[in-house]
Design an enzyme around this catalytic site. Structure first.
Site, mmCIF file in Angstrom:
data_model
loop_
_atom_site.group_PDB
_atom_site.id
_atom_site.type_symbol
_atom_site.label_atom_id
_atom_site.label_comp_id
_atom_site.label_asym_id
_atom_site.label_seq_id
_atom_site.Cartn_x
_atom_site.Cartn_y
_atom_site.Cartn_z
ATOM 1 N N GLU A 237 -3.589 0.235 -2.642
ATOM 2 C CA GLU A 237 -2.888 -0.726 -3.510
ATOM 3 C C GLU A 237 -3.172 -2.168 -3.071
ATOM 4 O O GLU A 237 -3.219 -3.072 -3.901
ATOM 5 C CB GLU A 237 -1.381 -0.457 -3.490
ATOM 6 N N GLU A 256 -12.800 0.035 2.551
ATOM 7 C CA GLU A 256 -12.704 1.348 3.179
ATOM 8 C C GLU A 256 -11.230 1.722 3.108
ATOM 9 O O GLU A 256 -10.402 1.117 3.772
ATOM 10 C CB GLU A 256 -13.162 1.283 4.646
ATOM 11 N N CYS A 290 -7.687 7.093 8.375
ATOM 12 C CA CYS A 290 -8.062 7.046 6.954
ATOM 13 C C CYS A 290 -8.503 8.419 6.475
ATOM 14 O O CYS A 290 -8.371 8.748 5.305
ATOM 15 C CB CYS A 290 -9.209 6.070 6.738
#
Ligand code: ADP
Length: 348
Positions: A237, A256, A290
């Site tokens: 976001e 990324e 991630c």
């Protein structure tokens, strides 16, 4: 706080100088393990971002960096990697203090990866080549790869120093100059890295480091008309906001972002190895990755046994003080992340 941990600089690094923010603003950074304040660091505002961008612009336009012999650029990156290696234990301790990851992990994973990253990109500095193109007629047709210019780099808190290395390494190897905005949760190791960048002998203004909050400091970098590119790692976001804001000045962007990376386990797998892998994939770095393996598909015939063994392994995980050698899992980076994770488990 372990008495042996050195805190390092707390100001902004602009044009090779350590300076306070123009407004004199600071913010506190906390030890996630104890929730105690570690120190206050300078908080860069819009005017500080402007100073840093001007310094990066000057280092770019005067050729101090992009026109330096590519081998010399590479040598400086090697020298930086050597300095990080010489001070690896100190940097690992600082990372643990500010981020909460177990010191054993910071030493075994973060620091070696940071050093490798700078050495990898140091090797690229003199190997960036264009093409010769066979066109009709008596012409010499070729391409050159030119540096993009001033890069604004905005990074998260999960691997603070490694994220800085992933951003700085390629930008510096290719002749770009940088304004780096570390995450507000973990400002300290980037500043210590800045000290090593100065010590290694990088020209002033090639790397500028401005701590601060995303919506002010990060946003000012994204909006600045003299920044050519934004490289960002973080939440999708935030990337949407950055993409919208960067459109005003048509900046190049590299993102990324996070994922919900699945593991798939079939009944004929080596179950011991699959449990190890699934556990590591999810819980490494307190799950703050991630690419954390946060979804698990298990073939029905082994599902119940697999889940029971994985739960058993997870319950046996040693949580605690990240500076203790036995600790396998430290605290989440802050209360916000802790609450977010609890909300996920509550909703499942
Ligand atoms: P996370 O949820 O993992 O903390 P964020 O995307 O919020 O991820 O933060 C990652 C980085 O982006 C941090 O350095 C943060 O300060 C920065 N950031 C947050 N919001 C903005 C914004 N509106 N513009 C630019 N940078 C931002």
């Amino acid at each position: 706080m372990p008495t042996t941990t050195t805190i390092g600089p707390t100001q902004l690094l602009i044009d090779g100088q350590w300076v306070d923010s123009l407004e004199g603003e600071t913010f506190a950074t906390f030890n996630p393990a104890t929730e105690e304040k570690i120190t206050d660091v300078a908080c860069g505002g819009k005017a500080d971002i402007d100073r840093a961008v001007q310094a990066a612009r000057k280092a770019f336009e005067t050729g101090a960096w992009p026109e330096m012999d590519a081998r010399d650029r590479g040598h400086l990156l090697y020298k930086l990697a050597d300095l990080i290696e010489e001070n690896a234990d100190e940097l690992a301790a600082l990372e643990t203090l500010d981020n909460g990851k177990p010191l054993s992990m910071a030493k075994a994973a973060d620091l070696p990866l940071v050093i490798d990253c700078f050495r990898y990109y140091a090797g690229w500095a003199d190997k960036i080549e264009g093409k010769t193109i066979p066109i009709r007629g008596n012409y010499h047709c070729y391409t050159r790869h030119e540096p993009v210019g001033v890069c604004g780099q905005i990074i998260p808190w999960n691997f603070p120093l490694l994220m800085a290395a992933w951003k700085l390494g390629p930008a510096l190897a290719t002749g770009c100059t940088v304004v780096l905005k570390p995450a507000e949760q973990t400002p300290l190791t980037a500043l210590r890295l800045g000290e090593m960048i100065v010590e290694a002998g990088f020209p002033a203004g090639v790397v500028n480091i401005v701590n601060g909050f995303g919506e002010v400091t990060g946003a000012a970098l994204v909006d600045h008309p003299q920044v050519d590119k934004i490289a960002f790692t973080g939440h999708y976001e935030t990337a949407q906001i950055i993409m919208r804001n960067a459109a005003q000045t048509l900046k190049r962007l590299t993102f990324e972002l996070g994922g919900k990376s699945p593991n798939i386990v079939f009944a004929d797998a080596d179950i011991d190895a699959a449990i190890e892998g699934a556990h590591f994939g999810l819980f490494f770095n307190q799950g703050q990755c991630c690419c954390a393996g946060s979804r698990l598909f298990v073939e029905e015939s082994i599902h119940d046994e697999f889940v029971a063994r994985l739960v058993e392994k997870t319950n046996a995980q040693i949580l605690g003080d990240p500076f203790e050698a036995a600790t396998q899992q430290g605290p989440q980076v802050d209360q916000d992340q802790y609450d977010k994770i609890l909300s996920y488990t509550a909703s499942s």
